[in-house]
Design an enzyme around this catalytic site. Sequence first.
Site, PDB file in Angstrom:
ATOM      1  N   TYR A 131      -2.424  -9.792   6.017  1.00  0.00           N
ATOM      2  CA  TYR A 131      -2.680  -8.394   6.105  1.00  0.00           C
ATOM      3  C   TYR A 131      -4.120  -7.965   6.408  1.00  0.00           C
ATOM      4  CZ  TYR A 131      -2.202  -3.438   5.303  1.00  0.00           C
ATOM      5  OH  TYR A 131      -2.098  -1.881   5.299  1.00  0.00           O
TER       6      TYR A 131
ATOM      7  N   LYS B 168       0.007  -9.137   9.708  1.00  0.00           N
ATOM      8  CA  LYS B 168       0.048  -7.815   9.876  1.00  0.00           C
ATOM      9  C   LYS B 168      -1.267  -7.095  10.458  1.00  0.00           C
ATOM     10  CE  LYS B 168       1.078  -3.456   7.552  1.00  0.00           C
ATOM     11  NZ  LYS B 168       1.380  -2.527   6.110  1.00  0.00           N
TER      12      LYS B 168
ATOM     13  N   ILE C 183       5.580  -3.351  10.478  1.00  0.00           N
ATOM     14  CA  ILE C 183       5.745  -2.899   9.249  1.00  0.00           C
ATOM     15  C   ILE C 183       5.433  -1.580   9.157  1.00  0.00           C
ATOM     16  CG2 ILE C 183       5.144  -3.492   6.620  1.00  0.00           C
ATOM     17  CD1 ILE C 183       4.627  -6.125   7.413  1.00  0.00           C
TER      18      ILE C 183
ATOM     19  N   TYR D 119     -13.459  -4.407  -1.136  1.00  0.00           N
ATOM     20  CA  TYR D 119     -14.692  -3.952  -1.779  1.00  0.00           C
ATOM     21  C   TYR D 119     -15.699  -5.344  -2.026  1.00  0.00           C
ATOM     22  CZ  TYR D 119     -17.595  -2.152  -5.676  1.00  0.00           C
ATOM     23  OH  TYR D 119     -18.528  -1.521  -6.101  1.00  0.00           O
TER      24      TYR D 119
ATOM     25  N   THR E 216       0.874  -1.164   0.198  1.00  0.00           N
ATOM     26  CA  THR E 216      -0.082   0.027  -0.085  1.00  0.00           C
ATOM     27  C   THR E 216       0.757   1.381  -0.084  1.00  0.00           C
ATOM     28  OG1 THR E 216      -1.614  -1.213   1.350  1.00  0.00           O
ATOM     29  CG2 THR E 216      -1.978   1.168   1.223  1.00  0.00           C
TER      30      THR E 216
ATOM     31  N   ARG F  57      -9.372   0.001   5.147  1.00  0.00           N
ATOM     32  CA  ARG F  57      -9.000  -0.037   3.593  1.00  0.00           C
ATOM     33  C   ARG F  57      -9.865  -0.950   2.820  1.00  0.00           C
ATOM     34  NH1 ARG F  57      -4.921   2.737   1.642  1.00  0.00           N
ATOM     35  NH2 ARG F  57      -3.387   4.030   3.105  1.00  0.00           N
TER      36      ARG F  57
END
Length: 295
Positions: A137, A166, A208, A111, A48, A142
Amino acid sequence: MVHNIFKGLGIALITPFQEDGSVDYKALIRLVEYQLDNGADFFCILATTGETPTLTIEEKSKIKNLIVDLVGGRVPILLGCGGNNTAAVVQELQTGDFKGIDGVLSVCPYYNKPSQEGLYQHFKAIAAATKLPVVLYNVPGRTGVNLKAETTVRLARDCQNIVAIKEASGNLEQVDEIIKNKPQSFDVISGDDALTFPMVSCGAVGVISVIGNALPREFSKMIRLQMKGEYDGARKIHHRFTDLFSLLFVDGNPAGVKAMLHEMGYIENVLRLPLVPMRIKNMQRMSEILKELKI
């Protein structure tokens, strides 16, 4: 048994651009060497923070190969490889060039908002498609979907090469539940700079990091102090950067850290649309904070 090697300070590497919008490979080389010289324990590339959706296939390949050659095995490299089409991610894992890559970071499908069973089957298929270690992740802010603690633990138990997550849900209760119930061979990595201190205190093995692009020495010192049980010293570093943490993401990521790196003289302050640079008033405030911190 596959074990997680992604511990300590991981850099969520940005992609520098020149004024004309092209990738600034010279600046990228300088930046990576700076981070290696100042405490980076591993790199997370083409994810990202690297504005990967705006990069061409050719640019992504060139960046990957450049970083692999430049790092030369000095630290592990984690490569972003995810999406919301399971079959496409599986195909990429089966046919892509992963030479010099030590593991893949795979984000929750975005989405289309799958169920927990859908998330489980998605990541199970990804794990089966590669022999590389897989780091999950979870970033619901997001993706629009949260990978729940019980699903994370189920994947950790059922898939040998899923070695870590993560966690960027911002939910410390969820993080604690994962750490409490996970297999010993599975780790939690912070995906939120501002929550790294409490997460490592709870048992996370590192971060991270976005801010690590600009301040690797300071942030790695905080983590190392925590790992040695020196929490007072680590807490002082955490509190020292509180104002920067809140400012870093106010205009989106990586606008904040790119503004910081520009202020420090490492890169041009250029992003690719639909992302735009940090607003002037926020850049001015960041400059003031950096001066106060003597950076």
